[in-house]
Design a protein around this motif. Structure first.
Motif, short mmCIF file in Angstrom:
data_model
loop_
_atom_site.label_atom_id
_atom_site.label_comp_id
_atom_site.label_asym_id
_atom_site.label_seq_id
_atom_site.Cartn_x
_atom_site.Cartn_y
_atom_site.Cartn_z
N GLY A 265 0.81 -1.21 0.00
CA GLY A 265 0.00 0.00 0.00
C GLY A 265 0.84 1.25 0.00
O GLY A 265 1.97 1.26 0.52
N GLN A 266 0.29 2.31 -0.57
CA GLN A 266 0.97 3.61 -0.61
C GLN A 266 0.06 4.72 -0.09
O GLN A 266 -1.16 4.56 0.01
CB GLN A 266 1.39 3.95 -2.05
N ASN A 267 0.70 5.85 0.23
CA ASN A 267 0.01 7.07 0.66
C ASN A 267 -0.78 6.88 1.95
O ASN A 267 -1.83 7.49 2.14
CB ASN A 267 -0.93 7.59 -0.45
N TRP A 268 -0.26 6.04 2.84
CA TRP A 268 -0.89 5.89 4.15
C TRP A 268 -0.39 7.00 5.06
O TRP A 268 0.82 7.27 5.13
CB TRP A 268 -0.58 4.53 4.75
N ASN A 269 -1.31 7.65 5.76
CA ASN A 269 -0.95 8.74 6.67
C ASN A 269 -0.65 8.13 8.04
O ASN A 269 -1.56 7.79 8.80
CB ASN A 269 -2.08 9.75 6.76
N LEU A 270 0.63 8.00 8.35
CA LEU A 270 1.06 7.33 9.58
C LEU A 270 1.50 8.32 10.66
O LEU A 270 2.07 7.90 11.67
CB LEU A 270 2.21 6.37 9.26
N GLU A 271 1.21 9.60 10.48
CA GLU A 271 1.70 10.61 11.42
C GLU A 271 1.02 10.52 12.78
O GLU A 271 1.67 10.50 13.83
CB GLU A 271 1.53 12.01 10.82
N LYS A 272 -0.31 10.46 12.81
CA LYS A 272 -1.01 10.35 14.09
C LYS A 272 -0.73 9.02 14.77
O LYS A 272 -0.66 8.94 16.01
CB LYS A 272 -2.52 10.55 13.88
N LEU A 273 -0.55 7.99 13.95
CA LEU A 273 -0.23 6.68 14.52
C LEU A 273 1.15 6.71 15.17
O LEU A 273 1.36 6.15 16.25
CB LEU A 273 -0.28 5.61 13.44
N SER A 274 2.11 7.38 14.53
CA SER A 274 3.45 7.52 15.10
C SER A 274 3.39 8.21 16.45
O SER A 274 4.04 7.79 17.42
CB SER A 274 4.34 8.31 14.13
N THR A 275 2.59 9.28 16.53
CA THR A 275 2.45 10.00 17.79
C THR A 275 1.83 9.11 18.86
O THR A 275 2.32 9.04 20.00
CB THR A 275 1.59 11.25 17.60
N ALA A 276 0.77 8.40 18.49
CA ALA A 276 0.07 7.54 19.46
C ALA A 276 0.98 6.42 19.95
O ALA A 276 1.02 6.12 21.15
CB ALA A 276 -1.19 6.97 18.83
N CYS A 277 1.72 5.80 19.03
CA CYS A 277 2.61 4.71 19.42
C CYS A 277 3.75 5.23 20.29
O CYS A 277 4.17 4.58 21.26
CB CYS A 277 3.17 4.01 18.19
N GLY A 278 4.26 6.43 19.96
CA GLY A 278 5.32 7.01 20.77
C GLY A 278 4.84 7.33 22.18
O GLY A 278 5.59 7.16 23.16
N GLU A 279 3.60 7.81 22.31
CA GLU A 279 3.05 8.14 23.62
C GLU A 279 2.85 6.92 24.50
O GLU A 279 3.07 6.96 25.71
CB GLU A 279 1.72 8.89 23.45
N THR A 280 2.40 5.83 23.88
CA THR A 280 2.07 4.62 24.65
C THR A 280 3.23 3.65 24.76
O THR A 280 3.23 2.76 25.63
CB THR A 280 0.89 3.88 24.00
N GLY A 281 4.22 3.81 23.86
CA GLY A 281 5.33 2.86 23.83
C GLY A 281 4.92 1.51 23.26
O GLY A 281 5.66 0.53 23.39
N ARG A 282 3.79 1.45 22.59
CA ARG A 282 3.29 0.21 21.99
C ARG A 282 3.09 0.43 20.50
O ARG A 282 2.38 1.35 20.10
CB ARG A 282 1.99 -0.23 22.65
N TYR A 283 3.72 -0.40 19.68
CA TYR A 283 3.72 -0.23 18.24
C TYR A 283 2.96 -1.35 17.52
O TYR A 283 3.03 -1.44 16.30
CB TYR A 283 5.15 -0.15 17.74
N ALA A 284 2.26 -2.19 18.26
CA ALA A 284 1.43 -3.25 17.67
C ALA A 284 -0.03 -2.96 18.01
O ALA A 284 -0.34 -2.45 19.09
CB ALA A 284 1.85 -4.62 18.18
N PHE A 285 -0.94 -3.32 17.11
CA PHE A 285 -2.34 -2.94 17.25
C PHE A 285 -3.18 -3.82 16.34
O PHE A 285 -2.66 -4.55 15.48
CB PHE A 285 -2.53 -1.46 16.86
N LEU A 286 -4.49 -3.75 16.52
CA LEU A 286 -5.41 -4.38 15.57
C LEU A 286 -5.56 -3.44 14.38
O LEU A 286 -5.82 -2.24 14.57
CB LEU A 286 -6.77 -4.63 16.21
N LEU A 287 -5.39 -3.95 13.19
CA LEU A 287 -5.51 -3.14 11.98
C LEU A 287 -6.64 -3.67 11.12
O LEU A 287 -6.68 -4.85 10.77
CB LEU A 287 -4.21 -3.17 11.18
N SER A 288 -7.56 -2.79 10.76
CA SER A 288 -8.61 -3.10 9.79
C SER A 288 -8.32 -2.31 8.53
O SER A 288 -8.27 -1.07 8.56
CB SER A 288 -9.99 -2.74 10.34
#
Length: 308
Positions: A265-288
């Protein structure tokens, strides 16, 4: 140009043709089993949902680099129309013309071919003007719901955005995996963040596309060794562009889609996810990240959501 020996050597090492049978049309999505999805659901801690798609709009992400890949053209076809007679409920309807790969999207296994072949050895001629993809169209891709893992390569390098000439290597993926504190495992969907989407979000549409950081030709073996189900990133071209090897265009596309049978996949906006993962220290999640089932399509828009 004939594909170089280096390409063919990698192709032999990552090839999945016949792995799930001669009739298989979905490739590495076979790795997303019921057990994988149950384990993915266990990654949810807070229920926080992070959308990963760009808005679909007429001044969208496409720059004209790829002929015919038009941004969405939105038109109203009914405006407050009482279609069942005066005094009845009035309707608003709209229509869209767009390239299926125009925004945040999945490439189907039939998006590219090489040496006259598609995934699982099928002839490239099975993609036609009238029917699209006879085999392995995006409609054949079953539910893409799995454990997602963000490999934040930019953060692992201590920068907001990788330089335009940065080819993401297996060593970069190792470093991002260490930052994530989790191991990529069979059936995962890996999201690779370069930070390149920030260029587009800042309004520099032309600067977003060329040159661009992206995946190196060395990375398909990394994903193959871990039995990754699908990969997406936050760039227009997915792989390093211009290419690492002169005149060898889109080799990572060919290795992923044709040889491995792996959606990308291309053009995925991962900016908010990066922030959320950095805040929680968890980089794995359920993805739909369910593909829109366009019959015969060689790609599709997608509105993925990460659930933390």
């Amino acid at each position: 140009m004939t594909l170089p020996v280096e390409f063919h050597d990698i192709a032999k090492r990552v090839n999945n043709w016949g792995r799930w049978g001669a009739a298989d049309e979905i490739g590495t999505l076979n790795l997303i089993t019921d057990d994988v999805v149950r384990a993915a659901a266990a990654e949810i801690r807070t229920g926080r949902r992070v959308p990963l798609a760009l808005p679909l709009r007429e001044d969208g992400v496409q720059t004209g680099l790829i002929p015919g890949r038009v941004n969405p053209l939105h038109a109203m076809v009914q405006i407050n129309q009482e279609i069942f007679g005066p005094g009845t409920v009035a309707c608003n309807d709209d229509a869209v013309t767009m390239g299926l790969q125009a925004g945040t999207h999945w490439d189907a296994l039939t998006h590219v071919s090489h040496s006259g072949k598609l995934y699982n050895g099928r002839p490239a001629t099975t993609v036609t003007a009238h029917g699209g993809a006879e085999f392995s169209g995006i409609d054949k891709a079953r539910h893409v719901v799995s454990r997602g893992v963000l490999l934040d390569v930019a953060r692992a390098h201590g920068v907001d955005r990788l330089a335009g000439d940065h080819a993401v290597t297996p060593e970069d993926l190792d470093a991002a995996e260490e930052l994530a504190g989790t191991h990529v495992r069979a059936g995962d969907v890996v999201l690779v963040r370069t930070g390149q989407i920030q260029v587009y979000l800042s309004g520099d549409k032309q600067g977003y596309g060329y040159p661009s950081p992206g995946l190196s030709i060395r990375t398909p073996e990394w994903f193959h060794a871990r039995d990754v189900a699908a990969v997406a990133d936050d760039t227009l071209t997915f792989e390093i562009f211009p290419p690492e090897i002169e005149d060898l265009w889109l080799p990572v596309h060919a290795l992923h889609l044709v040889e491995m049978g792996m959606l990308q996949g291309q053009n995925w906006n991962l900016e908010k996810l990066s922030t959320a993962c950095g805040e929680t220290g968890r980089y794995a999640f359920l993805l739909s990240a369910m593909p829109e089932p366009f019959v015969g399509g060689t790609g599709t828009p997608v509105a993925p959501v990460a659930v933390l």
